[in-house]
Each structure stands twice: as C-alpha cells, then as structure tokens.
Enzyme design. Structure first.
Site, PDB file in Angstrom:
ATOM      1  N   CYS A 141       0.815  -1.226   0.000  1.00 41.56           N
ATOM      2  CA  CYS A 141       0.000   0.000   0.000  1.00 41.56           C
ATOM      3  C   CYS A 141       0.846   1.272   0.000  1.00 41.56           C
ATOM      4  O   CYS A 141       0.422   2.306  -0.512  1.00 41.56           O
ATOM      5  CB  CYS A 141      -0.926   0.013   1.207  1.00 41.56           C
ATOM      6  N   HIS A 179      -3.906   7.052   0.945  1.00 38.08           N
ATOM      7  CA  HIS A 179      -4.090   5.721   0.355  1.00 38.08           C
ATOM      8  C   HIS A 179      -5.525   5.299   0.638  1.00 38.08           C
ATOM      9  O   HIS A 179      -6.019   5.423   1.763  1.00 38.08           O
ATOM     10  CB  HIS A 179      -3.086   4.747   0.986  1.00 38.08           C
ATOM     11  N   ASN A 186      -9.866  -0.673  -2.817  1.00 37.49           N
ATOM     12  CA  ASN A 186      -8.471  -0.434  -2.449  1.00 37.49           C
ATOM     13  C   ASN A 186      -7.592  -1.009  -3.563  1.00 37.49           C
ATOM     14  O   ASN A 186      -7.563  -2.221  -3.761  1.00 37.49           O
ATOM     15  CB  ASN A 186      -8.221  -1.134  -1.102  1.00 37.49           C
TER      16      ASN A 186
HETATM   17  O1  UT7 Z   1      -4.678  -1.178   2.434  1.00 34.10           O
HETATM   18  C1  UT7 Z   1      -4.033  -2.061   3.277  1.00 34.10           C
HETATM   19  C2  UT7 Z   1      -4.383  -1.839   4.660  1.00 34.10           C
HETATM   20  N1  UT7 Z   1      -5.630  -2.468   4.967  1.00 34.10           N
HETATM   21  C3  UT7 Z   1      -6.480  -1.857   5.730  1.00 34.10           C
HETATM   22  O2  UT7 Z   1      -6.237  -0.731   6.110  1.00 34.10           O
HETATM   23  C4  UT7 Z   1      -7.706  -2.596   6.176  1.00 34.10           C
HETATM   24  C5  UT7 Z   1      -8.064  -2.213   7.575  1.00 34.10           C
HETATM   25  N2  UT7 Z   1      -9.167  -2.983   8.100  1.00 34.10           N
HETATM   26  C6  UT7 Z   1     -10.427  -2.818   7.671  1.00 34.10           C
HETATM   27  O3  UT7 Z   1     -10.681  -2.024   6.765  1.00 34.10           O
HETATM   28  C7  UT7 Z   1     -11.529  -3.583   8.369  1.00 34.10           C
HETATM   29  O4  UT7 Z   1     -10.963  -4.297   9.442  1.00 34.10           O
HETATM   30  C8  UT7 Z   1     -12.298  -4.564   7.435  1.00 34.10           C
HETATM   31  C9  UT7 Z   1     -13.188  -3.774   6.522  1.00 34.10           C
HETATM   32  C10 UT7 Z   1     -11.324  -5.400   6.656  1.00 34.10           C
HETATM   33  C11 UT7 Z   1     -13.159  -5.513   8.245  1.00 34.10           C
HETATM   34  O5  UT7 Z   1     -14.030  -4.791   9.075  1.00 34.10           O
HETATM   35  P1  UT7 Z   1     -14.165  -5.172  10.630  1.00 34.10           P
HETATM   36  O6  UT7 Z   1     -15.212  -4.309  11.176  1.00 34.10           O
HETATM   37  O7  UT7 Z   1     -12.800  -5.053  11.231  1.00 34.10           O
HETATM   38  O8  UT7 Z   1     -14.673  -6.651  10.571  1.00 34.10           O
HETATM   39  P2  UT7 Z   1     -14.028  -7.999  11.166  1.00 34.10           P
HETATM   40  O9  UT7 Z   1     -12.934  -8.484  10.273  1.00 34.10           O
HETATM   41  O10 UT7 Z   1     -13.705  -7.821  12.604  1.00 34.10           O
HETATM   42  O11 UT7 Z   1     -15.256  -8.958  11.063  1.00 34.10           O
HETATM   43  C12 UT7 Z   1     -16.475  -8.704  11.744  1.00 34.10           C
HETATM   44  C13 UT7 Z   1     -17.511  -9.711  11.291  1.00 34.10           C
HETATM   45  C14 UT7 Z   1     -17.001 -11.137  11.356  1.00 34.10           C
HETATM   46  O12 UT7 Z   1     -18.095 -11.959  11.685  1.00 34.10           O
HETATM   47  P3  UT7 Z   1     -18.283 -12.490  13.177  1.00 34.10           P
HETATM   48  O13 UT7 Z   1     -17.046 -13.254  13.517  1.00 34.10           O
HETATM   49  O14 UT7 Z   1     -18.449 -11.255  14.025  1.00 34.10           O
HETATM   50  O15 UT7 Z   1     -19.526 -13.310  13.091  1.00 34.10           O
HETATM   51  C15 UT7 Z   1     -16.590 -11.431   9.938  1.00 34.10           C
HETATM   52  O16 UT7 Z   1     -16.654 -12.798   9.605  1.00 34.10           O
HETATM   53  O17 UT7 Z   1     -17.831  -9.467   9.915  1.00 34.10           O
HETATM   54  C16 UT7 Z   1     -17.618 -10.660   9.161  1.00 34.10           C
HETATM   55  N3  UT7 Z   1     -17.186 -10.302   7.821  1.00 34.10           N
HETATM   56  C17 UT7 Z   1     -18.045 -10.068   6.824  1.00 34.10           C
HETATM   57  N4  UT7 Z   1     -19.376 -10.112   6.742  1.00 34.10           N
HETATM   58  C18 UT7 Z   1     -19.949  -9.811   5.568  1.00 34.10           C
HETATM   59  C19 UT7 Z   1     -15.917 -10.114   7.392  1.00 34.10           C
HETATM   60  N5  UT7 Z   1     -15.947  -9.760   6.094  1.00 34.10           N
HETATM   61  C20 UT7 Z   1     -17.244  -9.723   5.728  1.00 34.10           C
HETATM   62  C21 UT7 Z   1     -17.883  -9.436   4.512  1.00 34.10           C
HETATM   63  N6  UT7 Z   1     -19.226  -9.487   4.475  1.00 34.10           N
HETATM   64  N7  UT7 Z   1     -17.221  -9.081   3.418  1.00 34.10           N
END
Ligand code: UT7
Length: 356
Positions: A116, A283, A313
């Site tokens: 990134c 970014h 992204n």
């Molecule tokens: O550019 C490189 C750098 N990358 C970043 O800066 C990314 C930074 N992180 C993020 O943007 C966020 O952490 C994400 C958007 C990737 C994820 O959001 P989050 O609020 O942190 O979600 P999580 O990974 O903690 O997941 C929460 C829940 C989980 O379900 P349970 O375990 O609570 O039942 C996941 O399985 O959301 C679920 N989940 C989804 N549900 C529907 C994860 N991805 C998805 C999805 N659709 N695409």
C-alpha cells in the site's frame, strides 16, 4: 540543488465495474456490510488474459509521459510498485519497458514491493535520484491486478470485497522553481507484524517465521517438504494457502494511528502546519480510515480526496489514481500544498508533501 516535481500524471482503470451485489452472489456478504465498514460501492476488475499489472501500468504511463511533455525514449528510469506482479520474476518494470516499446538499454528498471505504501516509497526513491542529478525523467508506476489472486469463497470475504484493479503513473523531473516540487518524504517500517497482512505462499519460508514468532498459523509448515517443493506444495493448494490474509481490525487500529503521525512528521520537517494543507490524498484503504484521519487533522471534506467508493483499495495504485483524479477535476491547482500518505502490509507507511 534541484528539487524534483511531478511533471506528468495519468491513470487507468479497467472498464468492468463489479458491485457489492455482484460479490454477494458468489460469497456470503452484502452491500450494506461492505458500505458500512469500508464505504466501497464497487471496484474494477481487469480483463483476464489481456490485461495485467504491467499493461495497465503502461496505459497510465503513456498518459503521464504525454502530460510531462516528453517521449517514451526520454524516460531514463522506471520504478514499478505492485504486489500483484505479472510474474514472480522478473518484475513488472522490464515488462512495462517492453510494453511501452522502449528499446534503448540506457535505462534502469526497479521493482519495489511495498504494497500500500509502494507509491510513496517509489516517490521518495525517485526524488533522491532526481535531486542528485542522476536521472531526469523517472517513470513511477503503481499498478495492481488483485482480481486474479483473491478468494471468491466466503472464507476470503474480509479481504476480497476490499480490493480492486487499476494503475496510476507519474513522471518525476527536476525543477529549479523554488516554489514547486516534492518538499519532503517520510518512510517507516515495522516488520514485527509482517504476517498480519500478507500473502505467505508461494514462498521459500518453509514455515520458519511461524515457528520463530510462535504464530498461530498453519501456513506451509510441513516436515515432509522437499527441496524443490518449498514454494508451493499440494497441501498449500488444497487448503487455499496462496490467498492473501489480513487481521483487519489490527491493521485498522495501527493505520489510524500512523497516518496522522507520519503526516505530522512531514509537516514538521517542511516547517508547515496542518492548516497549510490544501489537499490530502490518502491511500484508499478504507473510507472510515480516511474519515478518521480527516477528523484528526481538522480538514474539510473538500480538502480530502476519496474515490474508494468507485475503485475499492487498489494498493500501490490507489494514491496515484486518486491524485490524478483530483488534479484532473481541478481540485489540485498550481501552488497547492498536497499531502500524500499511506499505510499497509509490512507494515510500511509513509508520507509526502508536494508543492504543486
Ligand atoms: O490497504 C491495506 C491496509 N488495509 C487496511 O487498512 C484494512 C483495515 N481494516 C479494515 O478495513 C476492516 O478491518 C475490514 C473492513 C477489513 C473488516 O471490518 P471489521 O469491522 O474489522 O470486521 P471484522 O474483520 O472484525 O469482522 C467482523 C464480522 C465477522 O463476523 P463475526 O465473527 O463477528 O460473526 C466477519 O466474519 O464481519 C464478518 N465479515 C463479513 N461479513 C460480511 C468479514 N468480512 C465480511 C464481509 N461481508 N465481506
């Protein structure tokens, strides 16, 4: 002493727009979840078999070269940043040279793997080469074709919904105008968290880092691995261990801390304040991260360029695509103080201040 400037900028995004609803047909996700957590509405996917990171990079480069008022043969160095290269090796730098039809060999081509923050790292490298007088027309490209390497099953949804394809390019040239150019760049890294956002296989690690770091991951460690098999084993293929993985929350928390820090550091070096920034181009990792940083810096909506809604992204391509759109729209004007910043896998992060 020369300063360096962005003499020309271009971008290319493939035609195919993939909506959140399109993704929800192949994995368990929803438009609501994706928009709420990331702000993304759609992303572009390149045309498989005909487009690659190098070909998209070349398209963006052609525009940047023309806008810089030079010809392809004037390019004396190429820097290519990507995490989704056409080949494991050689890198995309030489492929883009070939794609552009640059036949002279008095040119260098460097590939960088800083994910990134690849564009910011590339900008810093180009800046040093131009300032020392070594090169006059450096072509810097950030391009990604993520779509070929994502897990489209529900297992990969946390990563897959975020990423998109595209390319951005700039030509870095010397300027003697004291009121223009790259004022400073700041680069950082912390390898402690290398596996928190990574594509582990194929690779030659043989499980080493997981044992050493005591990581709770089963990526590739296998006593029976033989020499010659170490890059990619049947187990890795069977278990889909060749996909990127990310601990999203962990990355998010560090990102919102490091963006303001590294921007502040650049401002301090340049003797400027947050209120001097005319346009911040972060970014495009997640709209929520950009909004958080905007708030921390006290910037208005019209001082921050966001296009993640349309493209997702695009990793190394995201800063140059966004900067190019901002400039094309007239939101970046001559004399403006432009602030670029990125954070991502490695972790690596950085910032740049440019007087446009
Ligand atoms: O550019 C490189 C750098 N990358 C970043 O800066 C990314 C930074 N992180 C993020 O943007 C966020 O952490 C994400 C958007 C990737 C994820 O959001 P989050 O609020 O942190 O979600 P999580 O990974 O903690 O997941 C929460 C829940 C989980 O379900 P349970 O375990 O609570 O039942 C996941 O399985 O959301 C679920 N989940 C989804 N549900 C529907 C994860 N991805 C998805 C999805 N659709 N695409």
């Amino acid at each position: 002493m020369f300063r360096s400037k962005i003499g020309g900028i271009g971008h290319y995004v493939p035609e195919w727009a993939v909506t959140n609803d399109d993704l929800s047909k192949v994995m368990d996700t929803s438009d609501e979840w994706i928009q709420e957590r990331t702000g993304i509405q759609e992303r572009r996917y390149a045309k498989k078999h005909t487009e690659t990171s190098a070909t998209m990079g070349a398209k963006a480069a052609e525009i940047a070269i023309e806008r810089a008022g030079i010809t392809k043969e004037d390019v004396d160095f190429i820097i290519f940043a990507t995490l989704s290269p056409d080949y494991y090796f050689p890198g995309c730098g030489v492929l883009v040279q070939r794609e552009l039809g640059i036949t002279k060999t008095e040119i260098g081509a460097l590939d960088i793997r800083n994910q990134c923050s690849g564009f910011i790292y590339g900008l810093s490298i180009a800046d040093q080469f131009v300032k020392t007088g070594m090169y006059k027309n450096i072509l810097l490209i950030g391009a990604e074709m993520h779509s070929m390497g994502l897990d489209f099953s529900t297992t990969g949804r946390n990563v897959t919904v975020i990423f998109g394809d595209g390319a951005g390019a700039v030509v870095i040239q010397p300027t003697e105008d004291e009121n223009q150019g790259i004022l400073t760049t700041k680069l950082h890294s912390d390898g402690t968290y290398a596996e928190k956002l990574a594509m582990i296989n194929p690779g030659a690690h043989g499980g080493y880092h997981f044992d050493k770091m005591g990581l709770d991951m089963d990526f590739g460690y296998d006593e029976s691995i033989k020499y010659g098999e170490i890059f990619l084993t049947q187990k890795m293929l069977d278990e889909g261990q060749y996909y990127p993985n990310m601990e999203g929350k962990f990355v998010f928390k560090l990102a919102v801390q490091k963006f303001p820090e590294v921007i502040g550091e650049a401002l301090e070096t340049a003797g400027l304040k947050t209120s001097d920034i005319d346009m911040m181009v972060p970014h495009q990792a997640n709209l929520r991260i950009s909004q958080f940083v905007q708030k921390r810096l006290g910037l208005r909506d019209d001082q921050v360029w966001n296009n993640i809604q349309k493209y997702g992204n695009t990793t190394a391509a995201s800063v140059p695509i966004a900067l190019c759109e901002a400039w094309e729209s007239g939101a970046v004007k001559d004399g403006d103080l432009v602030c670029l910043a990125a954070f991502g896998s490695g972790f690596t992060w950085g910032s740049a201040l440019i007087r446009w």
